[in-house]
Write a protein that holds these residues in place. Structure first.
Motif, PDB file in Angstrom:
ATOM      1  N   GLN A  85      25.091  22.620  85.188  1.00  0.00           N
ATOM      2  CA  GLN A  85      23.976  21.928  84.768  1.00  0.00           C
ATOM      3  C   GLN A  85      24.155  21.604  83.256  1.00  0.00           C
ATOM      4  O   GLN A  85      25.142  22.105  82.694  1.00  0.00           O
ATOM      5  CB  GLN A  85      22.964  22.821  85.160  1.00  0.00           C
ATOM      6  CG  GLN A  85      22.460  23.144  86.587  1.00  0.00           C
ATOM      7  CD  GLN A  85      22.158  21.904  87.276  1.00  0.00           C
ATOM      8  OE1 GLN A  85      21.587  21.077  86.847  1.00  0.00           O
ATOM      9  NE2 GLN A  85      22.987  21.605  88.575  1.00  0.00           N
ATOM     10  N   THR A  89      18.305  23.197  77.959  1.00  0.00           N
ATOM     11  CA  THR A  89      16.880  22.612  78.984  1.00  0.00           C
ATOM     12  C   THR A  89      16.222  21.562  78.283  1.00  0.00           C
ATOM     13  O   THR A  89      16.607  21.128  77.248  1.00  0.00           O
ATOM     14  CB  THR A  89      16.167  23.902  79.258  1.00  0.00           C
ATOM     15  OG1 THR A  89      15.416  24.381  77.749  1.00  0.00           O
ATOM     16  CG2 THR A  89      16.690  25.170  79.764  1.00  0.00           C
ATOM     17  N   HIS A  90      15.249  20.810  79.081  1.00  0.00           N
ATOM     18  CA  HIS A  90      14.522  19.879  78.401  1.00  0.00           C
ATOM     19  C   HIS A  90      13.784  20.481  77.347  1.00  0.00           C
ATOM     20  O   HIS A  90      13.742  19.840  76.159  1.00  0.00           O
ATOM     21  CB  HIS A  90      13.573  19.235  79.612  1.00  0.00           C
ATOM     22  CG  HIS A  90      13.231  17.899  79.117  1.00  0.00           C
ATOM     23  ND1 HIS A  90      12.419  17.143  80.071  1.00  0.00           N
ATOM     24  CD2 HIS A  90      13.007  17.248  77.663  1.00  0.00           C
ATOM     25  CE1 HIS A  90      11.978  16.075  79.438  1.00  0.00           C
ATOM     26  NE2 HIS A  90      12.278  16.173  78.104  1.00  0.00           N
ATOM     27  N   GLN A  92      14.393  22.908  75.264  1.00  0.00           N
ATOM     28  CA  GLN A  92      15.404  23.195  74.196  1.00  0.00           C
ATOM     29  C   GLN A  92      15.781  21.805  73.600  1.00  0.00           C
ATOM     30  O   GLN A  92      15.821  21.819  72.074  1.00  0.00           O
ATOM     31  CB  GLN A  92      16.552  23.922  74.653  1.00  0.00           C
ATOM     32  CG  GLN A  92      16.293  25.267  74.958  1.00  0.00           C
ATOM     33  CD  GLN A  92      17.527  25.991  75.707  1.00  0.00           C
ATOM     34  OE1 GLN A  92      18.236  25.297  76.475  1.00  0.00           O
ATOM     35  NE2 GLN A  92      17.920  27.184  75.536  1.00  0.00           N
ATOM     36  N   GLU A 222       8.421  16.228  77.850  1.00  0.00           N
ATOM     37  CA  GLU A 222       8.356  16.349  78.982  1.00  0.00           C
ATOM     38  C   GLU A 222       7.438  15.518  79.841  1.00  0.00           C
ATOM     39  O   GLU A 222       7.379  15.156  81.000  1.00  0.00           O
ATOM     40  CB  GLU A 222       8.009  17.946  79.518  1.00  0.00           C
ATOM     41  CG  GLU A 222       9.198  18.743  79.286  1.00  0.00           C
ATOM     42  CD  GLU A 222       8.924  19.592  77.932  1.00  0.00           C
ATOM     43  OE1 GLU A 222       8.438  18.848  76.928  1.00  0.00           O
ATOM     44  OE2 GLU A 222       9.251  20.725  77.834  1.00  0.00           O
ATOM     45  N   GLY A 237      13.176  19.521  87.437  1.00  0.00           N
ATOM     46  CA  GLY A 237      12.509  20.387  86.556  1.00  0.00           C
ATOM     47  C   GLY A 237      11.384  21.271  87.429  1.00  0.00           C
ATOM     48  O   GLY A 237      10.448  21.853  86.928  1.00  0.00           O
TER      49      GLY A 237
END
Length: 495
Positions: A85, A89-90, A92, A222, A237
């Motif tokens: 992965q 993360t998105h 972050q 997001e 997500g």
């Protein structure tokens, strides 16, 4: 049991049975269920494979449907999936972007090898990599030009719209009255909408990008980007991303929604169709008045030779003559003639006469067909239709009772129109071993019997080769030892 709407199995091929409940996952989300077929029937065991990657080199996941997987293997698989992965993360990435834009221009760097925006604390870690300096705000608003395109035609195939096609699509959407665009695998269109929205106060179009390329999360929030696999309808997500999409599809204050999608041309049409139907169902679930008997408006951008496949899943769709071209594709470019013209078209469930094509590029309105057609697409009085698919003028064959490509001619042996240089043999002969129809060489029963019969001889041959190899190795070792001893003796004599 095969899901409704999946492709009809073809002889000696793989059939996609669709997403199965409880399917195992790979780094690209839940896998799909496949089966080998012969003469239209399943042959052999069913198995799970990656939904996005058709090449085992890109994702080597494989599991039999009835296979019992041990706890150790399951734990190893989960660890493998998590290790594959993205590093951030998105959320972050959004925070990193906020910090990045606050930096002075001289401290804005982008690592070309890692395809990542770099903060000053990370420079040393990427010191031996190639990177771009002085990243401007304009570059940050055009990430598709900053990032390297992923050109695996079966998985990513980021052939990006040329400005001509992108501008045409956006103007067309605005003229048709759409104010929300669900951009599925169309990053160039999404960034054009985002860029216009930031520059023009009166520009009211919004876009949500759904894409498998997580690199775009570095540039969008997001609410602007969801990491999404269009081959299995998987939101990486989770429920939060799914809810973002659901809210975007809700038509507030009369803001009409349309989905524009540009999938990889090597992808499985049946898998794509399944995901698009789920997105259309999500739109219907917004409980807006008048949605009951309607479909969400769609622009599916795909080559014309997939027309019959797309119409199998979406009978309400029709193909427009507009030729979509790409910046980074060697062939699919505007201005080429004959067979070199771009084969990419727009498939839509909107009424054809609503799609106005640019007359300055040679498109004209056919009053009989009630749609815009290309300059070479002449109306056939016998077929009562503008029949050309590839931009060239097609000719009518009286024997076939339809229009065909200008380079084809009618073959009396085959009883159909085909290329001048072709084999008149039946095309259903698929096996090169026995010559029988219904299977290919790899699934030939004769070949499997021959292999079984030859297995003992094969094992004997392997043992013989092994003994010979061992003998050669021993002789070489002895020669090396003798040569070394002679060398030592010669040295002693000299001293």
């Amino acid at each position: 049991m095969a899901a409704a709407g999946w492709e009809r199995p073809r002889p000696g091929s793989l059939a996609l049975l669709g997403p199965a409940p409880g399917a195992p996952s790979c780094p690209h989300g839940p896998t799909l269920l496949f089966a080998k077929t012969s003469q239209g029937k399943e042959q052999g065991r069913r198995f799970y494979a990656c939904s996005a990657c058709r090449d085992r080199k890109d994702c080597n996941f494989f599991q039999w449907e009835d296979e019992k997987v041990s706890k150790t293997r399951l734990a190893a698989r989960e660890e493998y999936n998590s290790n594959h992965q993205p590093p951030f993360t998105h959320r972050q990435n959004v925070d990193r972007y906020k910090n990045f834009v606050l930096l002075p221009l001289s401290k804005r760097r982008f690592c070309q090898e890692c395809q990542q925006l770099l903060l000053p604390a990370e420079w040393e870690e990427h010191s031996d990599h190639q990177f771009l300096c002085d990243i401007t705000t304009t570059q940050l608003k055009s990430p598709s030009q900053l990032l390297y395109p992923l050109e695996n035609k079966k998985t990513n195939a980021q052939y990006l719209f040329a400005d001509r096609s992108c501008q045409f699509l956006l103007n067309l959407l605005i003229d048709l009255g759409f104010r929300r665009v669900l951009s599925v695998g169309t990053p160039r269109l999404h960034e054009m909408i985002q860029s216009r929205a930031s520059q023009e106060e009166e520009f009211s179009v919004r876009s949500l990008l759904l894409d498998i390329d997580f690199r775009y999360s570095q540039f969008y929030t997001e609410g602007e980007f969801c990491h999404y696999n269009m081959f299995n309808h998987h939101f990486f997500g989770g429920e939060a991303a799914r809810e973002t999409c659901r809210k975007f599809l809700y038509e507030e204050n009369g803001e009409r929604v349309i989905m524009v999608t540009d999938p990889p041309f090597g992808g499985l049409v049946e898998a794509l169709a399944s995901s698009f139907k789920k997105l259309m169902a999500m739109w219907k679930e917004t409980e807006k008045e008048g949605h009951d008997n309607k479909e969400m408006p769609v622009f599916w951008i795909f080559p014309y030779f997939f027309e019959s496949r797309i119409l199998d899943f979406f009978p309400s769709f029709s193909m427009m003559d507009y030729q979509v071209d790409y910046d980074n594709h060697a062939l699919y470019k505007h201005g080429k003639t004959g067979r070199r013209q771009s084969p990419v078209r727009i498939f839509t469930n909107l009424t054809p006469n609503m799609i106005v094509l640019p007359e300055e590029e040679g498109y004209r309105f056919c009053t009989v067909c009630q749609r815009y057609v290309s300059s070479g697409n002449q109306h056939c009085e016998i077929c009562n239709s503008c029949t050309s698919k590839d931009g060239r003028r097609w000719k009518h064959c009286v024997l076939c009772k339809k229009c065909v490509k200008p380079s084809w001619f009618h073959c009396n042996n085959c009883n159909c129109c085909t290329l001048p240089k072709h084999s008149c043999e039946k095309t259903d002969i698929g096996c090169f071993v026995c010559g029988k129809a219904g299977h290919k060489r790899s699934a030939c029963p004769s070949l499997s019997r021959t292999r079984t019969a030859c297995q003992p001889d094969k094992k004997k041959g392997q043992k013989t080769r092994k003994r010979v190899k061992m003998g050669i190795c021993k002789r070489l070792a002895m020669k090396h030892a003798i040569f070394s001893k002679r060398k030592v003796k010669n040295k002693k004599k000299k001293t």
